[in-house]
Design an enzyme around this catalytic site. Structure first.
Site, PDB file in Angstrom:
ATOM      1  N   GLU A   1     -39.094   3.197  85.008  1.00 51.38           N
ATOM      2  CA  GLU A   1     -40.404   2.867  84.681  1.00 51.38           C
ATOM      3  C   GLU A   1     -41.352   2.650  85.768  1.00 51.38           C
ATOM      4  O   GLU A   1     -42.536   3.219  85.913  1.00 51.38           O
ATOM      5  CB  GLU A   1     -40.360   1.732  83.713  1.00 51.38           C
TER       6      GLU A   1
ATOM      7  N   CYS B   1     -35.832  -3.340  81.132  1.00 45.91           N
ATOM      8  CA  CYS B   1     -35.293  -4.711  81.467  1.00 45.91           C
ATOM      9  C   CYS B   1     -36.381  -5.696  81.450  1.00 45.91           C
ATOM     10  O   CYS B   1     -37.627  -5.374  81.952  1.00 45.91           O
ATOM     11  CB  CYS B   1     -34.437  -4.390  82.538  1.00 45.91           C
TER      12      CYS B   1
ATOM     13  N   THR C   1      -0.663  16.499  91.255  1.00 48.23           N
ATOM     14  CA  THR C   1      -1.633  17.387  91.641  1.00 48.23           C
ATOM     15  C   THR C   1      -1.723  17.165  93.042  1.00 48.23           C
ATOM     16  O   THR C   1      -2.034  18.387  93.848  1.00 48.23           O
ATOM     17  CB  THR C   1      -2.758  17.093  90.973  1.00 48.23           C
TER      18      THR C   1
ATOM     19  N   ASP D   1      -1.200  20.788  95.093  1.00 40.61           N
ATOM     20  CA  ASP D   1      -2.338  21.574  95.248  1.00 40.61           C
ATOM     21  C   ASP D   1      -3.272  20.916  96.463  1.00 40.61           C
ATOM     22  O   ASP D   1      -4.013  21.604  96.981  1.00 40.61           O
ATOM     23  CB  ASP D   1      -3.468  21.489  94.087  1.00 40.61           C
TER      24      ASP D   1
ATOM     25  N   GLU E   1      -9.163  15.117  86.030  1.00 33.25           N
ATOM     26  CA  GLU E   1      -8.964  16.235  86.466  1.00 33.25           C
ATOM     27  C   GLU E   1      -7.295  16.599  87.030  1.00 33.25           C
ATOM     28  O   GLU E   1      -6.812  17.413  87.505  1.00 33.25           O
ATOM     29  CB  GLU E   1      -9.653  16.610  87.999  1.00 33.25           C
TER      30      GLU E   1
ATOM     31  N   ALA F   1      -3.039  14.628  81.784  1.00 37.73           N
ATOM     32  CA  ALA F   1      -4.201  15.188  80.734  1.00 37.73           C
ATOM     33  C   ALA F   1      -3.573  14.791  79.538  1.00 37.73           C
ATOM     34  O   ALA F   1      -4.141  14.044  78.467  1.00 37.73           O
ATOM     35  CB  ALA F   1      -4.069  16.497  80.809  1.00 37.73           C
TER      36      ALA F   1
END
Length: 345
Positions: free
Chosen positions: A51, A74, A194, A198, A262, A268
């Site tokens: 704002e 606010c 992971t 990787d 990820e 997951a």
């Protein structure tokens, strides 16, 4: 209001613990179709809220005009003074807001202050506003960040070949979009497996000309579930060995509004099975593994019956080169099926 939403989206990922709010000043006598518009968006912590940014851009043109803002202004002191006082001092005649702020520091008090000062206050409920700010709203209602689970897969739901190779299932456009997805979150979560297999960097890597480019000093926090091997590219990162709900409680207490999971198939599965995922972003390549020996999206027990399967609603579908991007959320009774793609202190 649509312009205000777009302005907020441009700074998404750079404002936490504050929400990515957008605001627009339309001067008196101007039409919303023709402008001129004066636009503001939330600055990084310690900087002006949306704002104030829009009002500063408008200057004297704000007097007698209308301020559109995606979230209720606010009315309390934090790192910056109350936005309501800047609005009243600007001389605008009317304020139109998209969503009332559920934060207990605000929760209607901002609107009450504006009405007390004699300003006209209007409500413009738009699905785009709720869609844009859903992680913030979720955080204020649950004290936890919104959780997005990203998955890249073949048409038959496989993420890796039997020999473990998994990179570049999707094409370049989908991979760039995945980096843009990273750029809008506060933290990225993966499993230690992971990292070991990787060795990902888990950074936002977009061209400098991309509006969502992030420098090395402005990256999402990286969180590894388990131990981090010496020399991993993800370092420095935070290791975590507790329960997933404890992790979300901790991140929520730190003001994180949106995190991206990820991790591999095990991570997951764990987030999904625990019901902790708010959004699923699926990148689907026109590729078929063609057999059950390829690795699946989830690693763990699934729903035992058809009735027990998780069902959601498709929020958006888009083409990225040869691939598809689907965003899926929880199915809510009466919810619309189409959408546009810590405190405020």
């Amino acid at each position: 209001m649509t312009v205000a939403v777009d302005a907020g989206e441009e700074v998404r990922g750079s404002t936490w613990p504050n929400p990515w709010v957008g605001a627009v000043v339309v001067p008196a006598g101007a039409t919303t179709g023709d402008g001129p518009f004066f636009v503001g968006a939330t600055a990084p912590p310690g900087g002006p809220h949306a704002e104030v940014g829009a009002l500063r851009a408008a200057g004297d043109a704000a007097r007698g005009g209308t301020l559109y803002v995606t979230l209720e202004p606010c009315s309390h002191h934090g790192r910056t003074p109350p936005c309501t006082e800047a609005i009243v001092a600007s001389g605008v005649a009317r304020v139109v807001y998209g969503i009332e702020d559920p934060d207990p520091h605000v929760a209607g008090s901002g609107l009450a202050r504006l009405r007390q000062a004699g300003l006209a206050v209007g409500h413009c409920p738009r699905s785009e506003v709720e869609e844009s700010l859903w992680p913030y709203l979720h955080h204020r209602r649950t004290a936890r960040p919104g959780v997005v689970l990203k998955l890249a897969m073949t048409l038959d739901g496989r993420t890796a070949a039997p020999d473990g190779t998994s990179q570049w299932i999707t094409g370049e456009e989908a991979r760039l979009d995945a980096h843009r997805l990273r750029s809008r979150v506060d933290a990225i979560v993966v499993g230690a497996g992971t990292v070991r297999s990787d060795d990902p960097a888990l950074t936002v890597r977009l061209p400098e000309g991309d509006p969502r480019h992030r420098g090395q000093d402005n990256q999402p926090q990286r969180i590894v579930l388990g131990g981090i091997p010496d020399g991993a590219r993800v370092l420095p990162a935070r290791g975590f060995s507790g329960e997933l709900e404890e992790l979300l409680d901790l991140l929520g207490s730190e003001g994180h509004l949106e995190i991206l999971v990820e991790g591999g198939a095990g991570v997951a599965h764990d987030f999904h099975a625990a019901g902790l995922v708010n959004r699923y972003v699926l990148y689907v390549a026109p590729v078929l593994a063609g057999g059950s020996d390829a690795l699946g999206v989830f690693s763990g027990p699934g729903a035992p019956t058809l009735d027990a399967m998780w069902r959601g609603q498709v929020l958006s579908v888009s083409s990225l080169g040869a691939d598809l991007r689907l965003e899926v959320g929880r199915s809510l009774p009466g919810a619309a099926t189409t959408h546009r793609g810590a405190d405020r202190s």
